[in-house]
Design a protein around this motif. Structure first.
Motif, PDB file in Angstrom:
ATOM      1  N   MET A 119      -0.053   4.861  29.480  1.00 24.83           N
ATOM      2  CA  MET A 119      -1.502   4.807  29.301  1.00 24.83           C
ATOM      3  C   MET A 119      -1.860   3.739  28.270  1.00 24.83           C
ATOM      4  N   PRO A 120      -2.696   2.761  28.637  1.00 21.61           N
ATOM      5  CA  PRO A 120      -3.146   1.765  27.652  1.00 21.61           C
ATOM      6  C   PRO A 120      -4.005   2.417  26.577  1.00 21.61           C
ATOM      7  N   CYS A 121      -3.817   1.977  25.352  1.00 19.75           N
ATOM      8  CA  CYS A 121      -4.614   2.457  24.228  1.00 19.75           C
ATOM      9  C   CYS A 121      -5.049   1.261  23.388  1.00 19.75           C
ATOM     10  N   GLY A 122      -6.180   1.400  22.739  1.00 17.14           N
ATOM     11  CA  GLY A 122      -6.656   0.350  21.856  1.00 17.14           C
ATOM     12  C   GLY A 122      -6.387   0.715  20.407  1.00 17.14           C
ATOM     13  N   THR A 123      -6.091  -0.292  19.609  1.00 15.72           N
ATOM     14  CA  THR A 123      -5.978  -0.090  18.169  1.00 15.72           C
ATOM     15  C   THR A 123      -6.812  -1.159  17.474  1.00 15.72           C
ATOM     16  N   GLN A 124      -7.422  -0.793  16.362  1.00 15.55           N
ATOM     17  CA  GLN A 124      -8.366  -1.685  15.686  1.00 15.55           C
ATOM     18  C   GLN A 124      -7.813  -2.126  14.333  1.00 15.55           C
ATOM     19  N   VAL A 125      -8.167  -3.321  13.926  1.00 12.46           N
ATOM     20  CA  VAL A 125      -7.698  -3.872  12.659  1.00 12.46           C
ATOM     21  C   VAL A 125      -8.869  -4.549  11.948  1.00 12.46           C
ATOM     22  N   VAL A 126      -8.934  -4.349  10.634  1.00 14.60           N
ATOM     23  CA  VAL A 126      -9.879  -5.108   9.813  1.00 14.60           C
ATOM     24  C   VAL A 126      -9.093  -5.777   8.695  1.00 14.60           C
ATOM     25  N   THR A 127      -9.632  -6.882   8.200  1.00 16.70           N
ATOM     26  CA  THR A 127      -9.021  -7.597   7.081  1.00 16.70           C
ATOM     27  C   THR A 127     -10.092  -7.906   6.057  1.00 16.70           C
ATOM     28  N   THR A 128      -9.823  -7.539   4.820  1.00 13.00           N
ATOM     29  CA  THR A 128     -10.813  -7.737   3.764  1.00 13.00           C
ATOM     30  C   THR A 128     -10.886  -9.203   3.348  1.00 13.00           C
ATOM     31  N   ALA A 129     -11.901  -9.520   2.560  1.00 14.00           N
ATOM     32  CA  ALA A 129     -11.926 -10.801   1.852  1.00 14.00           C
ATOM     33  C   ALA A 129     -10.778 -10.812   0.849  1.00 14.00           C
ATOM     34  N   PRO A 130     -10.355 -11.989   0.391  1.00 15.75           N
ATOM     35  CA  PRO A 130      -9.283 -12.039  -0.613  1.00 15.75           C
ATOM     36  C   PRO A 130      -9.649 -11.211  -1.848  1.00 15.75           C
ATOM     37  N   LEU A 131      -8.687 -10.424  -2.317  1.00 11.98           N
ATOM     38  CA  LEU A 131      -8.897  -9.553  -3.465  1.00 11.98           C
ATOM     39  C   LEU A 131      -8.309 -10.194  -4.730  1.00 11.98           C
ATOM     40  N   PRO A 132      -8.824  -9.832  -5.906  1.00 12.83           N
ATOM     41  CA  PRO A 132      -8.157 -10.273  -7.134  1.00 12.83           C
ATOM     42  C   PRO A 132      -6.690  -9.843  -7.116  1.00 12.83           C
ATOM     43  N   ALA A 133      -5.815 -10.698  -7.606  1.00 16.70           N
ATOM     44  CA  ALA A 133      -4.377 -10.447  -7.502  1.00 16.70           C
ATOM     45  C   ALA A 133      -3.980  -9.114  -8.119  1.00 16.70           C
ATOM     46  N   ASP A 134      -4.551  -8.764  -9.259  1.00 19.65           N
ATOM     47  CA  ASP A 134      -4.170  -7.508  -9.910  1.00 19.65           C
ATOM     48  C   ASP A 134      -4.627  -6.300  -9.101  1.00 19.65           C
ATOM     49  N   LEU A 135      -5.808  -6.394  -8.486  1.00 20.86           N
ATOM     50  CA  LEU A 135      -6.283  -5.306  -7.634  1.00 20.86           C
ATOM     51  C   LEU A 135      -5.409  -5.173  -6.402  1.00 20.86           C
ATOM     52  N   ALA A 136      -5.081  -6.298  -5.765  1.00 19.94           N
ATOM     53  CA  ALA A 136      -4.252  -6.265  -4.557  1.00 19.94           C
ATOM     54  C   ALA A 136      -2.905  -5.608  -4.846  1.00 19.94           C
ATOM     55  N   ARG A 137      -2.267  -6.000  -5.938  1.00 20.19           N
ATOM     56  CA  ARG A 137      -0.939  -5.457  -6.260  1.00 20.19           C
ATOM     57  C   ARG A 137      -1.016  -3.982  -6.651  1.00 20.19           C
ATOM     58  N   SER A 138      -2.165  -3.539  -7.166  1.00 17.55           N
ATOM     59  CA  SER A 138      -2.299  -2.126  -7.521  1.00 17.55           C
ATOM     60  C   SER A 138      -2.405  -1.249  -6.276  1.00 17.55           C
ATOM     61  N   LEU A 139      -2.822  -1.820  -5.159  1.00 20.62           N
ATOM     62  CA  LEU A 139      -2.965  -1.048  -3.920  1.00 20.62           C
ATOM     63  C   LEU A 139      -1.600  -0.666  -3.362  1.00 20.62           C
ATOM     64  N   ILE A 140      -0.706  -1.653  -3.268  1.00 22.38           N
ATOM     65  CA  ILE A 140       0.648  -1.427  -2.742  1.00 22.38           C
ATOM     66  C   ILE A 140       1.609  -2.129  -3.703  1.00 22.38           C
ATOM     67  N   PRO A 141       1.989  -1.481  -4.796  1.00 19.60           N
ATOM     68  CA  PRO A 141       2.733  -2.166  -5.855  1.00 19.60           C
ATOM     69  C   PRO A 141       4.007  -2.856  -5.391  1.00 19.60           C
ATOM     70  N   ASN A 142       4.723  -2.277  -4.418  1.00 17.73           N
ATOM     71  CA  ASN A 142       5.970  -2.888  -3.948  1.00 17.73           C
ATOM     72  C   ASN A 142       5.761  -3.880  -2.810  1.00 17.73           C
ATOM     73  N   ASN A 143       4.477  -4.073  -2.411  1.00 18.55           N
ATOM     74  CA  ASN A 143       4.136  -5.027  -1.353  1.00 18.55           C
ATOM     75  C   ASN A 143       4.836  -4.709  -0.031  1.00 18.55           C
ATOM     76  N   TYR A 144       4.974  -3.420   0.254  1.00 19.65           N
ATOM     77  CA  TYR A 144       5.570  -3.008   1.522  1.00 19.65           C
ATOM     78  C   TYR A 144       4.525  -3.030   2.639  1.00 19.65           C
ATOM     79  N   CYS A 145       5.009  -3.045   3.877  1.00 14.35           N
ATOM     80  CA  CYS A 145       4.162  -2.708   5.025  1.00 14.35           C
ATOM     81  C   CYS A 145       4.228  -1.188   5.190  1.00 14.35           C
ATOM     82  N   VAL A 146       3.097  -0.547   5.380  1.00 17.75           N
ATOM     83  CA  VAL A 146       3.040   0.913   5.359  1.00 17.75           C
ATOM     84  C   VAL A 146       2.418   1.436   6.647  1.00 17.75           C
ATOM     85  N   GLU A 147       2.975   2.550   7.139  1.00 16.34           N
ATOM     86  CA  GLU A 147       2.260   3.341   8.137  1.00 16.34           C
ATOM     87  C   GLU A 147       2.410   4.797   7.739  1.00 16.34           C
ATOM     88  N   ASP A 148       1.376   5.595   7.982  1.00 12.17           N
ATOM     89  CA  ASP A 148       1.452   6.994   7.579  1.00 12.17           C
ATOM     90  C   ASP A 148       2.125   7.824   8.673  1.00 12.17           C
TER      91      ASP A 148
END
Length: 236
Positions: A61-90
């Motif tokens: 069965m075909p399914c759709g998935t959606q993606v959004v991308t933010t504007a560039p974030l300040p470096a310190d804020l970006a690193r605080s989101l995912i400190p190890n810079n991993y790709c994540v899925e829940d």
């Protein structure tokens, strides 16, 4: 595409396949002509449609998935989101996935749509999930948004197999195609050279049809997803 061209192959765009004659050699019909081939590899996945090979449509069965991308974030804020810079899925039944880009944007995907219809508002589907995961990004600007399709199987396992002695298929990576398609291509190349052992290991896996057939698979699957999503929310 460049690898195909560099090895003498030809790529024809804007020529959708309308049918495959199971003959030897096989004949592939398109909207603009025909191709005669010793072997045919059916690898249209979520974009194959229901009419070219109906047997495959029963099992996926075909399914759709959606993606959004933010504007560039300040470096310190970006690193605080995912400190190890991993790709994540829940681990939810309807999972979300996210990572940082090289220019400190947050790329966030999810919002599965059964049946692969294009949603009217990608941002409306994804932003509540993004803000639940990262509430500190409230008010963030979204620069890019898009939708794309993947092919779901009942077992969530990929489907490899034969439609005829010279017609093979690979499909149904269920959201993990970026890595699994590399393996699929390798196994098909081995098969065409006469070594089918590893391809057949996958081909022997059962390919279950979706309950309800092509007409009812979407509502039945949506009902099941609602149940399991409720379990996720309740922590069961």
């Amino acid at each position: 595409a460049n690898a195909i061209r560099l090895n003498g192959g030809r790529v024809y765009e804007q020529s959708p396949v309308t049918g495959i004659a199971h003959t030897s050699p096989a004949v592939v019909s398109t909207t603009h002509g025909q191709v005669t081939a010793r072997y045919v590899i059916v690898a249209g996945n979520a974009y194959l449609g229901d009419k070219v090979e109906p047997e495959l449509a029963k099992r996926s069965m075909p399914c759709g998935t959606q993606v959004v991308t933010t504007a560039p974030l300040p470096a310190d804020l970006a690193r605080s989101l995912i400190p190890n810079n991993y790709c994540v899925e829940d681990c939810n039944y309807l999972l979300d996935y996210y990572r940082l880009t090289a220019d400190n944007r947050l790329l966030y995907g999810g919002g599965v749509v059964y049946g692969a219809r294009d949603p009217e508002d990608v941002e409306r589907l994804v932003m509540p999930k993004l803000l639940k995961t990262f509430p500190q990004l409230k008010g963030v600007k979204i620069d890019y948004r898009w939708t794309g399709n993947f092919l779901l199987t009942l077992s969530r396992m990929p489907q490899f197999g034969r439609l005829d002695k010279n017609i093979y298929y690979m499909q149904g990576y269920s959201g993990h195609g970026v890595t699994c398609t590399h393996l699929a291509g390798k196994l098909i190349s081995e098969l065409l050279r006469g070594d089918a052992e590893r391809f057949d290991a996958f081909a022997k896996l059962p390919h279950y049809p979706f309950p309800g057939g092509r007409s009812l698979r979407i509502p039945f699957t949506a009902m099941g997803a609602a149940y399991y999503s409720l379990r996720d929310r309740l922590g069961v």
